[in-house]
Design a protein around this motif. Structure first.
Motif: not given
Length: 645
Positions: A147-153
């Motif tokens: 989830v965090a990588s989705y927000l960052l990407i």
């Protein structure tokens, strides 16, 4: 809150506070708090490393009862052993450098407080993953980093390419996560527990037990191990589930360093090493891990040679290096896999952040074809990129030399068919790695400037806030291999790793790796030197060579430059077919059936009935009298028929 609790929860506190401050656009306080929390977590991790890994004070801390349903109990606990301690150092050190670097890199962004919150949230999720005491908690951290990588990407969501890349990363990882979830179900079905201690203590009892899986009778531990590895393939971008990794470069450069250096992509390697007591009894799964890892190493290296986006070249390098880690685990050289994971974290984060410094200097330009001739203008960045490239190529006395060569030596020492294949593919990948690393250095820094005159005039070194975090990473790229060799893979490794890694006595790859022939040790270094020399001739001395080679081997170059057409293949096999299937469900199912018989149909029936009834409202008295007469007749008929009594 103890020292160990603080390591995990300080980044969460930083994420929450930074998120609240981002509402009012209080950027500087958010940066200070998030950096303080993550750096504090790193300093505490150093103490934890000494007490746990060096002094062997292994412990498990129970935080709370998570699930209690009938006989099933899952606690929220923090497990601290050597494997955890190593991951804590890796995650928090790289994350601290990325947080500090982001202050300078994201200085002009209007939402940088939110960005810092996302970085801290990502760090917390990764720490939850590596300190998990059971598979459910590990899965929680696993999905948290997703989830965090989705927000960052997708942080720059105003760019269509960014939110598409975020969706792609999220969806491709869900494919692997489905396999991971099935693996957890199999483990629970078999052991009636998801606690690591229960699983590891009883794994040997099920070495010869089989189940019927997809109509085939297979050893149950093989099924569980393969399913868990599918989850690792998605998170660590192995061949087949790798397509999200290069597209993730659409996120800001600090995101690339955090996701692709030490954290998210190494979660799969960590999972395989953590589950070594199960996987060791699964020879088929080990062979699959070896072949997939070796294939990924060579496959990603071939693509890296042909890319021109500076971040994508480094991204494919990450994919290739992860392949090394996996085939090390596949030949039961788990200490070598973890050693390379650690050294790789430093030099790969250094390369990504160094690339960000180049992009910053060239006014956000990422195309290598529009760079060149800038090494004298940014000498610090240039020197640091050299250090990262030397470590990546595996040159002697740099960290990559110690860890990557140990993997190749272990693959040879395994004396297995898959291990020998992995050794030779790894050697070829070492040649290609050195080649594309020096190709990047030469195209980015040497030759004539290929950017516009206006851009070239403004090329400048990055501010100290961006350069300073690169210094500790450079030190790690130089000294981490030398410092950690004896502990991780040397004669002290049995004492160092303790019970956190498990290797069957008949799997002798690590034990025999130190006794391989001399040519096995020297070959990777010689191939790396050949790669450097070849790139220097092709791009610096005789720059016409690449175009000649491309014209001669155009089909192969087309294959490599188009990433082996995986995206196009998946588009035909999955994307288009699912879009067509979705349209059928939408037109015939949703609109044609559900809406037609549901809200649309009911509203249409009410509207039609109302229109017909409204015709009775003509305004003529005799029409109303006639309607009343009909009503009276109906009422009397109903009454005298006996239904009204």
């Amino acid at each position: 809150m103890t020292l160990y609790h603080a390591i995990v929860f300080l980044p969460l506190i930083g994420a929450i506070v930074s998120g609240i401050l981002s509402i009012k656009q209080h950027h500087v306080p958010a940066e200070i708090i998030s950096v303080f929390c993550v750096c504090s977590s790193f300093l505490l991790s150093c103490f934890a490393f000494y007490f746990i890994a060096i002094s062997h004070n292994v412990l498990t801390l129970e935080i709370a009862r998570w699930i209690n349903s009938a006989d099933f109990v899952a606690n929220w606990s923090l497990r601290f052993d050597t494997l955890t301690a190593v991951m804590l150092i890796v995650v928090t050190s790289v994350s601290s450098c990325v947080h500090i670097y982001s202050i300078g890199y994201m200085h002009h962004d209007k939402a940088r407080a939110r960005f810092m919150s996302y970085l801290s949230l990502f760090t917390f999720a990764m720490l939850m993953l590596v300190t998990a005491d059971n598979l459910l908690q590990l899965f929680f951290g696993w999905e948290g980093v997703g989830v965090a990588s989705y927000l960052l990407i997708g942080f720059w969501y105003h760019k269509p390419s960014a939110h598409k890349a975020a969706m792609k990363a999220f969806i491709v990882n869900r494919v692997g996560d489905f396999g991971f979830a099935l693996g957890i179900f199999v483990i629970f079905y078999l052991f009636d527990s998801i606690q690591f201690d229960d699983i590891f203590e009883n794994a040997f009892k099920y070495a010869d037990v089989s189940i019927l899986f997809l109509g085939i009778e297979m050893p149950v531990l093989e099924v569980a191990s393969i399913l868990l590895f599918i989850g690792a393939m998605g998170k660590s971008a192995q061949l087949g589930l790798h397509t999200w990794l290069p597209d993730a470069m659409e996120g800001p450069t600090p995101v690339s360093a955090l996701i692709h250096a030490a954290t998210m992509v190494t979660a799969g390697v960590f999972l395989v090493c953590r589950m070594s007591p199960v996987i060791e009894y699964s020879p088929i799964a080990l062979d699959i891990i070896t072949i997939v890892g070796a294939s990924t190493a060579i496959f990603a290296a071939t693509i890296g040679m042909t890319q021109f986006d500076i971040k994508r070249v480094i991204a494919y390098s990450t994919c290739s290096q992860l392949g090394y880690m996996f085939f090390a685990a596949g030949v039961s050289a788990y200490p070598a896999a973890m050693f390379h994971l650690t050294t790789h974290a430093f030099f790969k984060a250094l390369l990504f952040l160094g690339a960000g410094s180049v992009i910053h200097a060239l006014s956000d330009e990422q195309d290598l074809r529009k760079m060149g001739g800038i090494w004298q203008k940014i000498p610090l960045t240039y020197s640091l990129m050299w250090i990262g490239s030397l470590a990546l190529a595996g040159f002697p006395f740099f960290s990559g030399y110690y860890s990557k060569d140990m993997i190749l030596e272990a693959a040879w020492a395994s004396n297995s068919f898959t291990g020998i294949i992995a050794f030779w593919l790894g050697c070829i990948a070492a040649l290609l790695t050195a080649y594309y690393s020096w190709r990047l250095l030469i195209l980015a820094f040497h030759g004539k400037p290929r950017c516009s005159t206006e851009v070239f005039k403004h090329v400048h070194e990055s501010p100290p806030i961006m350069i300073l975090p690169l210094i500790p990473l450079a030190l790690g790229a130089i000294f981490a291999g030398w410092f950690g060799y004896q502990l991780f893979v040397g004669y002290d490794m049995a004492y160092f790793w303790g019970d956190s890694l498990f290797i069957l006595s008949e799997h002798r790859a690590m034990a025999e790796a130190h006794n391989v022939p001399e040519w096995v040790k020297r070959l990777p270094v010689a191939l790396a030197a050949i790669g450097v020399i070849s790139a220097t001739f092709a791009y610096l001395i005789f720059p016409s060579i690449p175009s000649i080679v491309i014209s001669i081997a155009k089909p192969i170059h087309t294959l490599f430059s188009n990433k082996w057409f995986f995206d196009e293949l998946y588009d035909i096999l999955f994307v288009r077919s699912f879009v067509r299937f979705g349209k059928i469900l939408w037109i015939r199912g949703d609109r044609g059936t559900i809406d037609a018989l549901g809200p649309d149909g009911v509203s249409k029936l009410v509207l039609t009935s109302s229109n017909r009834l409204s015709k009775l409202q003509s305004g003529y008295v005799y029409h109303y009298a006639f309607a009343m007469m009909i009503g009276v007749v109906i009422l009397l008929s109903w009454y005298f028929s006996g239904f009204g009594s």
